[in-house]
Design a protein around this motif. Structure first.
Motif, PDB file in Angstrom:
ATOM      1  N   UNK A 196       0.827  -1.205   0.000  1.00 44.73           N
ATOM      2  CA  UNK A 196       0.000   0.000   0.000  1.00 44.73           C
ATOM      3  C   UNK A 196       0.865   1.261   0.000  1.00 44.73           C
ATOM      4  N   UNK A 197       1.963   1.233   0.741  1.00 43.41           N
ATOM      5  CA  UNK A 197       2.838   2.410   0.796  1.00 43.41           C
ATOM      6  C   UNK A 197       3.482   2.678  -0.555  1.00 43.41           C
ATOM      7  N   UNK A 198       3.831   1.615  -1.297  1.00 39.29           N
ATOM      8  CA  UNK A 198       4.387   1.800  -2.631  1.00 39.29           C
ATOM      9  C   UNK A 198       3.348   2.417  -3.566  1.00 39.29           C
ATOM     10  N   UNK A 199       2.107   1.963  -3.436  1.00 37.75           N
ATOM     11  CA  UNK A 199       1.035   2.513  -4.266  1.00 37.75           C
ATOM     12  C   UNK A 199       0.785   3.979  -3.909  1.00 37.75           C
ATOM     13  N   UNK A 200       0.791   4.286  -2.609  1.00 41.85           N
ATOM     14  CA  UNK A 200       0.597   5.672  -2.180  1.00 41.85           C
ATOM     15  C   UNK A 200       1.709   6.565  -2.708  1.00 41.85           C
ATOM     16  N   UNK A 201       2.946   6.081  -2.648  1.00 43.07           N
ATOM     17  CA  UNK A 201       4.074   6.868  -3.155  1.00 43.07           C
ATOM     18  C   UNK A 201       3.921   7.110  -4.656  1.00 43.07           C
ATOM     19  N   UNK A 202       3.493   6.088  -5.380  1.00 36.11           N
ATOM     20  CA  UNK A 202       3.267   6.225  -6.819  1.00 36.11           C
ATOM     21  C   UNK A 202       2.262   7.336  -7.097  1.00 36.11           C
ATOM     22  N   UNK A 203       1.200   7.383  -6.306  1.00 34.07           N
ATOM     23  CA  UNK A 203       0.166   8.395  -6.509  1.00 34.07           C
ATOM     24  C   UNK A 203       0.630   9.785  -6.085  1.00 34.07           C
ATOM     25  N   UNK A 204       1.354   9.863  -4.974  1.00 31.77           N
ATOM     26  CA  UNK A 204       1.842  11.155  -4.492  1.00 31.77           C
ATOM     27  C   UNK A 204       2.864  11.741  -5.454  1.00 31.77           C
ATOM     28  N   UNK A 205       3.854  10.939  -5.814  1.00 37.21           N
ATOM     29  CA  UNK A 205       4.912  11.439  -6.697  1.00 37.21           C
ATOM     30  C   UNK A 205       4.396  11.730  -8.100  1.00 37.21           C
ATOM     31  N   UNK A 206       3.348  11.011  -8.526  1.00 41.68           N
ATOM     32  CA  UNK A 206       2.762  11.260  -9.835  1.00 41.68           C
ATOM     33  C   UNK A 206       1.726  12.365  -9.825  1.00 41.68           C
ATOM     34  N   UNK A 222      -7.153  16.309  -0.266  1.00 41.40           N
ATOM     35  CA  UNK A 222      -5.729  15.982  -0.282  1.00 41.40           C
ATOM     36  C   UNK A 222      -4.907  17.178   0.168  1.00 41.40           C
ATOM     37  N   UNK A 223      -4.006  16.944   1.100  1.00 42.24           N
ATOM     38  CA  UNK A 223      -3.121  17.977   1.625  1.00 42.24           C
ATOM     39  C   UNK A 223      -1.676  17.535   1.388  1.00 42.24           C
ATOM     40  N   UNK A 224      -0.957  18.189   0.485  1.00 37.74           N
ATOM     41  CA  UNK A 224       0.404  17.752   0.148  1.00 37.74           C
ATOM     42  C   UNK A 224       1.392  17.829   1.301  1.00 37.74           C
ATOM     43  N   UNK A 225       1.020  18.482   2.398  1.00 39.00           N
ATOM     44  CA  UNK A 225       1.936  18.573   3.545  1.00 39.00           C
ATOM     45  C   UNK A 225       1.816  17.370   4.478  1.00 39.00           C
ATOM     46  N   UNK A 226       0.830  16.523   4.254  1.00 30.69           N
ATOM     47  CA  UNK A 226       0.613  15.359   5.113  1.00 30.69           C
ATOM     48  C   UNK A 226       1.338  14.146   4.549  1.00 30.69           C
ATOM     49  N   UNK A 227       1.907  13.341   5.429  1.00 32.70           N
ATOM     50  CA  UNK A 227       2.613  12.129   5.014  1.00 32.70           C
ATOM     51  C   UNK A 227       1.619  10.985   4.837  1.00 32.70           C
TER      52      UNK A 227
END
Length: 353
Positions: A196-206, A222-227
Motif C-alpha cells: 500500500x505504501x508503494x502505491x501511495x508513493x506512486x500516486x503522491x509522486x505522480x 488531499x493535503x500535500x503537507x501530510x505524510x
C-alpha cells in the motif's frame, strides 16, 4: 495469456527447500524492520520525548511535595536532582498522567514494564497510550504513578551515573521489546502495508491524488503537507484525478475501480512464509480473485506473494484466475524489480492492459 502469466516471474519456477528458507528469512527480516518503524511511529514513540521536554518547560505547574506517597525513594530523587535531570523526565506525576494519559507509555517504558505486566499489576492501559481512551481518573493515575515510580526508583538507585539519554534509551529499548512481541502475528498485515505504501508513493509522486477516503468512509481533501505514504494504512482509499479510485480492503487487498465503480484490476498480497500454509493461502487468493471476476470478467488479477512451494507453483501455473505474479520479497528488496511492479500499476491507471 501465457506471456502475461509468465511475466515478470515464471509460474513454473520451482524453489528448492534451501531457497524457500532463504526467502522466508529475507521477507521476515525486511518486513520486521518496516513493522518496527511503523509501529513505533503509530504509537507516538518518536514524538513522546518531545512531549516530555515540553512539560519540563512547565515544571513550575507541578508540585512534588507528596512524592514519597507516589513511591519515589529519597535516594532516587536525590540522584536525579544531582544529575540536573528534571523529575518530570524521570518520575511519573499523577497530575501529568491525568492531563496527558498517552504519556503513560513513556513512564511505563522507563519503568521497563510490558503492557501485560501493567494490566496484571494495575489495569489495561493500551487504549490510553494509543489515545483511543482520553480520560484517566485521579485514583487510577495514582495507582499507575505508584507502580511506575516503584520500578523507576529501583532502576535509578542501581546506578551512580544517571543521564537523560539513559532514560531515553531505556524507553525506546523497552518499547522495542513490546513491538517485538506483537510482530509474530503481523507479517501478513505488514506485507499489505508495504505494498500500500508503494502505491501511495506512486500516486503522491505522480501528483494523481484528488482526495482520500478515511477509515470512516469520509472523503477528505488531499493535503500535500501530510505524510500519506507513511500512514496509508489509516486510509480506506485514494481518489484519483482521472476518476479512478484505489480501495484497500481484505478481499481483495487492493482494488482499482473505474468511474462507474467496476473493478478493473485487483491485487492480493500474501506475505506468509510457512510452507505448510501455502495451499491455505492459495485458497484465500482464489476466493478473493473470484469475487473480482464476478464483477468484471476482464479484471486484471495481480498476486504479490512470497515463498512459493513446488505444489503451490504448479497450481498457480494452471489457475485461470491469476494473470500476473510478483515475488513479494523482490518487490521489497530489489528497486529494479519493484519498478516493474509499479510500471504495471501505471499501465492500469492509464487504462492500458
Amino acid at each position: 495469456m501465457s506471456g502475461a502469466k509468465g511475466d515478470p516471474m515464471a509460474k513454473s519456477k520451482i524453489h528448492r527447500e534451501d531457497e524457500l528458507i532463504l526467502e522466508a528469512n529475507r521477507i521476515n527480516y525486511s518486513l520486521r524492520s518496516t513493522f518496527f518503524y511503523r509501529t513505533m511511529n503509530d504509537r507516538g514513540y518518536f514524538e513522546i520525548v518531545r512531549n516530555i521536554n515540553r512539560l519540563v518547560s512547565e515544571s513550575s505547574l507541578y508540585s512534588w511535595e507528596d512524592r514519597k506517597y507516589w513511591n519515589i525513594t529519597h535516594n532516587a530523587w536525590d540522584l536525579a536532582k544531582s544529575q540536573g535531570i528534571s523529575p518530570i523526565a524521570v518520575f511519573a506525576h499523577p497530575k501529568i498522567l491525568v492531563e496527558h494519559p498517552a504519556l503513560i507509555a513513556y513512564y511505563r517504558n522507563v519503568a521497563a514494564l510490558p503492557l501485560k505486566g501493567v494490566q496484571y499489576l494495575a489495569f489495561n492501559v493500551d487504549r490510553l497510550e494509543q489515545g483511543i481512551k482520553k480520560d484517566l481518573p485521579y485514583n487510577d493515575s495514582m495507582k499507575l504513578a505508584k507502580l511506575f515510580n516503584t520500578h523507576i526508583s529501583a532502576i535509578v538507585e542501581s546506578t551512580l551515573n544517571l543521564r537523560q539519554e539513559n532514560l531515553t534509551a531505556l524507553m525506546y529499548g523497552s518499547a522495542g521489546c513490546s513491538v517485538d512481541g506483537s510482530w509474530r502475528n503481523k507479517i501478513g498485515e505488514e506485507a499489505e502495508n508495504m505494498v500500500k505504501s508503494y502505491i501511495a508513493r506512486l500516486c503522491v509522486e505522480g501528483k494523481l491524488i484528488q482526495s482520500l477516503i478515511d477509515i470512516n468512509n469520509n472523503s477528505i481533501a488531499y493535503d500535500p503537507t501530510i505524510d500519506y505514504i507513511g500512514t496509508i494504512q489509516n486510509y480506506r482509499g485514494i481518489k484519483l484525478d482521472n476518476r479512478y479510485s484505489i480501495l484497500f480492503s481484505s478481499e481483495p487487498d487492493v482494488s482499482f475501480i473505474n468511474e462507474t465503480g467496476m473493478p478493473i484490476s485487483v491485487i492480493e498480497v500474501k506475505g506468509g512464509t510457512d510452507p505448510a500454509g501455502a495451499l491455505e493461502r492459495l485458497g484465500a487468493i482464489k476466493k478473493s480473485f473470484s469475487f473480482a471476476r464476478e464483477s468484471n470478467p476482464k479484471a486484471k488479477t495481480i498476486l504479490v506473494v512470497s515463498c512459493i512451494t513446488r505444489e503451490m507453483g504448479r497450481r498457480l501455473e494452471k489457475d485461470p484466475l491469476i494473470d500476473v505474479i510478483f515475488n513479494l520479497t523482490q518487490v521489497i528488496i530489489d528497486m529494479d524489480y519493484r519498478e516493474k511492479f509499479l510500471q504495471s500499476l501505471r499501465r492500469i491507471l492509464a487504462g492500458k492492459k
